[in-house]
Scaffold this active site. Sequence first.
Site, PDB file in Angstrom:
ATOM      1  N   GLU A 282      -3.859   4.007  -2.024  1.00 19.38           N
ATOM      2  CA  GLU A 282      -2.796   4.991  -0.971  1.00 19.38           C
ATOM      3  C   GLU A 282      -3.390   6.431  -0.547  1.00 19.38           C
ATOM      4  OE1 GLU A 282      -0.171   5.449   1.943  1.00 19.38           O
ATOM      5  OE2 GLU A 282      -0.064   4.261   0.361  1.00 19.38           O
ATOM      6  N   ASP A 286      -4.871   7.307   3.739  1.00 16.47           N
ATOM      7  CA  ASP A 286      -3.907   8.188   3.995  1.00 16.47           C
ATOM      8  C   ASP A 286      -5.009   9.850   5.004  1.00 16.47           C
ATOM      9  OD1 ASP A 286      -1.879   7.626   4.120  1.00 16.47           O
ATOM     10  OD2 ASP A 286      -1.144   8.395   1.620  1.00 16.47           O
ATOM     11  N   SER A 496       2.322   2.801   5.276  1.00 17.42           N
ATOM     12  CA  SER A 496       0.836   3.824   5.458  1.00 17.42           C
ATOM     13  C   SER A 496       0.200   4.326   6.208  1.00 17.42           C
ATOM     14  CB  SER A 496       1.104   3.611   3.764  1.00 17.42           C
ATOM     15  OG  SER A 496       1.191   2.808   2.750  1.00 17.42           O
TER      16      SER A 496
END
Length: 593
Positions: A282, A286, A496
């Site tokens: 994650e 990002d 995401s």
Amino acid sequence: MLLRWHSVIPLFLAMTVAFPNTYRTVVEDLPAIPEGWVQGNPPSPETSVRMNLAVGQQNTRTFEQIVLDISTPGHRNYGKHLSRRDLKGLLRPRRETSNLILSWLEKSGVPKRSIVDDGDWIHFVISISQAERMLQTRFYHFHDVQDPGISMIRTLKYSVPSRLARHVYMIQPTTKFGKPKKHANSIANLQAIYLSTNATENCNATITPRCLRELYKMGDYVAKPDCRNVIGVSGYLDQYARYSDFYKFLELYAPEMKGANFSVAHIGNGQNLQNSTRNSIEASLDIEYALGLSNASAVFYTTSGRGPLVPDLDQPEQEHNSNEPYLDQLHYLLSLPQEALPAVLSTSYGENEQSVPERFSHATCNLFAQLGARGVSVIFSSGDSGVGSSCLTNDKKKITRFNPTFPASCPFVTSVGATFKINPERATGFSSGGFSDRHSRPGYQNDAVQHYLDKLGDRWKGLYNPKGRGIPDVSAQGANFAIYDHGKVIIVSGTSASAPAFAAIIANLNAIRLRANKPVLGYLNPFIYGKGREGFTDIVHGGSKGCVGYSSTNRSTPAVPYASWNATEGWDPVTGVGTPNFRILAKIVQHME
């Protein structure tokens, strides 16, 4: 020994006998332990907890209108973002309100040195035994069913003296059990795929920064780093952004961004360990796409979770390391001077709206609005459960219901759904959307959402709130993103991915405005549904799925045959108003007043 939820009813009945409610008002009261948690033993009475008290506000609507005015192109106050001092002055409660609360805290044994009066919020440190007397409740350790190593000290119910009821809106951590989830695909069940670093680029199969540049008409635009145009990336749940992976990603997929970098802000003892073997997909996703598309100055905000804890007055014991990350991060950001705030904040975490206590969702949404008032574009992924996963209410009624997500349901954040494929783009089946059961539909959405509802008719009647805030606002690619993590190229999917990609585009638009001596865009939604609408490509293919008969934890739940939000002409609850066209948006924002 862990106690199932039905075992705690006698305990709480006994508690109400021990602590009569005479001259007291219950502030929050959960009907049962939330799904996925079991009750354990009481904590040590000497355990210290840091509490956040939201002071009841009398002028919420006035404040929200000010935020809308500041954020609506064409309004005389557009772009006149508030300083921290101005915002605090606007929200500060009456002196008598603060004095009443502070007096109650001190008489309840809260050490005066631990109390921080921040106007609309008051923070303090107190022992469990004192908190139980003050709130007339009992605290327990509650354990995550899926990961028993995760525990929180919580209660199901608390009260305050009735004379304070209108002044104390909420005290946390008390009844907030849910923990943010990384928005990784949960319906299509896509697994991480390991590729060689020389894989041929095919944008219908694998998304890279170059694919997004071509698809969203960004060309070779590269913004110059500007301290006024910082893009912030939220990191929760011990996700660490690794510099070595980031540099390798730029080398492979965004060489034009060579030299880009990010700093780290540690919130509540949050860490960013570079040698950890934990999954950091994650964080890598990002930070790599936020910077790989924008070249903006960047900060990775790492908020404490389950990692090692360095004790201090606020967090003196490891077992206290279960703070609510949204509140910790938001209070930290709002304490910063204007020049230290990010212009864009991208967050790819969320949870079912119903898992969040109602007062918590409203108080937190107010903090997002405060960031908007100060000129921050707050961007959240909409989630990866389509129309819903469990599709069952968690109250005593236990009725079939589509599940909106939070914080995407807050009207003061911009929620981003997911698309896939190109020529044409299509809505993904996992892209979360729908209508909030907590937050009413804001005025800026009325025309767009009502147009959709008129076409929908009675389909899915009773399964959603037609008067609720519509989710999402926009969308972007969210499937098959190439990232670099732990020395490997990995393919990942989820909203995401959509959120940082969209956030990067907003950072580039901010760069254009700053170059034209104009303020950053700030809170985006009035712009998106107004003057910016023509800068989005309507998505009319595909649709979301969900309510398939089992929850994300594989428990049996109600099935709704063919449950879906379809992508249609105009706004829809799977792709919002569509995907961004940077070329058109750049022309709009360059001259927008």
